[in-house]
Design a protein around this motif. Structure first.
Motif, PDB file in Angstrom:
ATOM      1  N   MET A   1     -24.986  -3.352 -30.613  1.00 41.48           N
ATOM      2  CA  MET A   1     -23.909  -4.054 -31.290  1.00 41.48           C
ATOM      3  C   MET A   1     -23.061  -3.033 -32.042  1.00 41.48           C
ATOM      4  SD  MET A   1     -24.083  -6.783 -34.428  1.00 41.48           S
ATOM      5  CE  MET A   1     -24.860  -5.614 -35.516  1.00 41.48           C
ATOM      6  N   THR A   2     -21.755  -3.150 -31.893  1.00 44.64           N
ATOM      7  CA  THR A   2     -20.824  -2.277 -32.586  1.00 44.64           C
ATOM      8  C   THR A   2     -19.995  -3.113 -33.548  1.00 44.64           C
ATOM      9  OG1 THR A   2     -20.664  -0.837 -30.659  1.00 44.64           O
ATOM     10  CG2 THR A   2     -18.923  -0.651 -32.308  1.00 44.64           C
ATOM     11  N   ILE A   3     -20.028  -2.742 -34.821  1.00 45.48           N
ATOM     12  CA  ILE A   3     -19.183  -3.396 -35.809  1.00 45.48           C
ATOM     13  C   ILE A   3     -17.846  -2.666 -35.813  1.00 45.48           C
ATOM     14  CG2 ILE A   3     -18.858  -3.926 -38.252  1.00 45.48           C
ATOM     15  CD1 ILE A   3     -21.919  -4.157 -38.462  1.00 45.48           C
ATOM     16  N   LEU A   4     -16.786  -3.387 -35.476  1.00 40.98           N
ATOM     17  CA  LEU A   4     -15.453  -2.794 -35.450  1.00 40.98           C
ATOM     18  C   LEU A   4     -14.959  -2.583 -36.882  1.00 40.98           C
ATOM     19  CD1 LEU A   4     -13.116  -1.928 -33.545  1.00 40.98           C
ATOM     20  CD2 LEU A   4     -12.187  -4.228 -33.877  1.00 40.98           C
ATOM     21  N   ILE A  12     -16.568  -8.155 -37.948  1.00 42.46           N
ATOM     22  CA  ILE A  12     -15.932  -8.238 -36.635  1.00 42.46           C
ATOM     23  C   ILE A  12     -16.706  -7.271 -35.760  1.00 42.46           C
ATOM     24  CG2 ILE A  12     -13.794  -8.009 -35.323  1.00 42.46           C
ATOM     25  CD1 ILE A  12     -13.781 -10.174 -37.634  1.00 42.46           C
ATOM     26  N   ARG A  13     -17.409  -7.806 -34.764  1.00 45.21           N
ATOM     27  CA  ARG A  13     -18.292  -6.965 -33.958  1.00 45.21           C
ATOM     28  C   ARG A  13     -18.164  -7.295 -32.478  1.00 45.21           C
ATOM     29  NH1 ARG A  13     -22.265  -9.962 -31.831  1.00 45.21           N
ATOM     30  NH2 ARG A  13     -23.348 -11.568 -33.014  1.00 45.21           N
ATOM     31  N   SER A  14     -18.665  -6.374 -31.679  1.00 48.65           N
ATOM     32  CA  SER A  14     -18.667  -6.588 -30.235  1.00 48.65           C
ATOM     33  C   SER A  14     -19.577  -7.768 -29.885  1.00 48.65           C
ATOM     34  CB  SER A  14     -19.132  -5.325 -29.515  1.00 48.65           C
ATOM     35  OG  SER A  14     -20.416  -4.952 -29.981  1.00 48.65           O
ATOM     36  N   TRP A  15     -19.280  -8.389 -28.771  1.00 48.53           N
ATOM     37  CA  TRP A  15     -20.105  -9.489 -28.271  1.00 48.53           C
ATOM     38  C   TRP A  15     -21.392  -8.937 -27.679  1.00 48.53           C
ATOM     39  CZ3 TRP A  15     -19.258 -14.435 -29.291  1.00 48.53           C
ATOM     40  CH2 TRP A  15     -17.965 -14.856 -29.604  1.00 48.53           C
ATOM     41  N   ILE A  16     -22.475  -9.661 -27.858  1.00 55.99           N
ATOM     42  CA  ILE A  16     -23.757  -9.358 -27.230  1.00 55.99           C
ATOM     43  C   ILE A  16     -24.071 -10.567 -26.340  1.00 55.99           C
ATOM     44  CG2 ILE A  16     -26.180  -8.764 -27.611  1.00 55.99           C
ATOM     45  CD1 ILE A  16     -25.285  -8.081 -30.561  1.00 55.99           C
ATOM     46  N   PRO A  17     -23.729 -10.486 -25.057  1.00 58.33           N
ATOM     47  CA  PRO A  17     -23.795 -11.669 -24.196  1.00 58.33           C
ATOM     48  C   PRO A  17     -25.133 -12.410 -24.220  1.00 58.33           C
ATOM     49  CG  PRO A  17     -22.564  -9.964 -23.093  1.00 58.33           C
ATOM     50  CD  PRO A  17     -23.133  -9.341 -24.354  1.00 58.33           C
ATOM     51  N   GLU A  18     -26.223 -11.689 -24.159  1.00 58.38           N
ATOM     52  CA  GLU A  18     -27.523 -12.368 -24.092  1.00 58.38           C
ATOM     53  C   GLU A  18     -27.825 -13.187 -25.342  1.00 58.38           C
ATOM     54  OE1 GLU A  18     -29.409 -12.798 -21.391  1.00 58.38           O
ATOM     55  OE2 GLU A  18     -27.799 -11.701 -20.388  1.00 58.38           O
ATOM     56  N   SER A  19     -27.529 -12.645 -26.503  1.00 60.80           N
ATOM     57  CA  SER A  19     -27.874 -13.366 -27.734  1.00 60.80           C
ATOM     58  C   SER A  19     -26.726 -14.206 -28.292  1.00 60.80           C
ATOM     59  CB  SER A  19     -28.380 -12.389 -28.801  1.00 60.80           C
ATOM     60  OG  SER A  19     -27.394 -11.428 -29.087  1.00 60.80           O
TER      61      SER A  19
END
Length: 193
Positions: A1-4, A12-19
């Motif tokens: 996960m990347t916090i922008l 505001i962070r990147s999406w983590i599709p699985e979770s």
């Protein structure tokens, strides 16, 4: 996960599709939320939502230009309350233009709490300060009064109606890089480009 970046109440962070698929489905599986996003925006299942998130993450990784679509996470609860995006506007044939838009989609339970404005203010600063964009647009369906109010709170200038994007008539709003409120501190923003 990347916090922008983060704001007072939001990450505001990147999406983590699985979770994230289930919480994203609470947004894009709701016909009231997707009503203004077009007929193809409504997602029919959590699995389809997961696949869409995977494709979305891969697309922005390929572009590798700092644009994207990120999860808006409430710091206090760690729940995803919406999506914030900064991306190239598509023309009437869905091909990317050189114009960039800021946009927001919030789950119904989070409407009216100022999250769209808070996330979009920070996204505008990211676009101007990190990506060095000279102007950022927002496009809104004329009947979407709540989003029009967000553009007003953001200090975006109304430019009238346009048929230039998405193949439909939209209200166009713009904010230029040199305008007040666009150059505040970057201390909590991370450059991931």
């Amino acid at each position: 996960m990347t916090i922008l970046f983060e704001t007072e109440r939001l990450l505001i962070r990147s999406w983590i599709p699985e979770s994230d698929a289930e919480q994203a489905f609470a947004i894009y599986g709701d016909p009231e939320v997707t009503y203004f996003l077009g007929i193809n925006a409504l997602i029919k299942s959590i699995e389809l939502q997961r696949q869409y998130l995977i494709e979305n993450v891969e697309e922005y990784q390929r572009l590798n230009n700092g644009t994207g679509s990120w999860a808006i996470v409430e710091k206090e609860t760690r729940e995803i309350v919406g999506t914030i995006l900064l991306e190239q506007l598509p023309d009437n044939h869905r091909l990317p233009t050189q114009d960039y838009e800021v946009g927001w989609h919030l789950r119904r339970a989070s409407w009216g709490q100022g999250y769209a404005t808070e996330a979009a203010q920070a996204m505008l600063k990211y676009g101007f300060n990190i990506l060095q964009l000279p102007v950022i647009y927002a496009v809104v369906k004329p009947e979407h009064h709540a989003s029009i109010r967000v553009t007003q709170r953001l200090g975006m200038k109304p430019m009238g109606r346009t048929n230039k994007y998405y193949g439909i008539e939209l209200f166009l709003f713009q904010k230029e890089a040199g305008e007040p409120g666009n150059t505040e501190t970057r201390q909590r923003m991370t450059n991931n480009t």
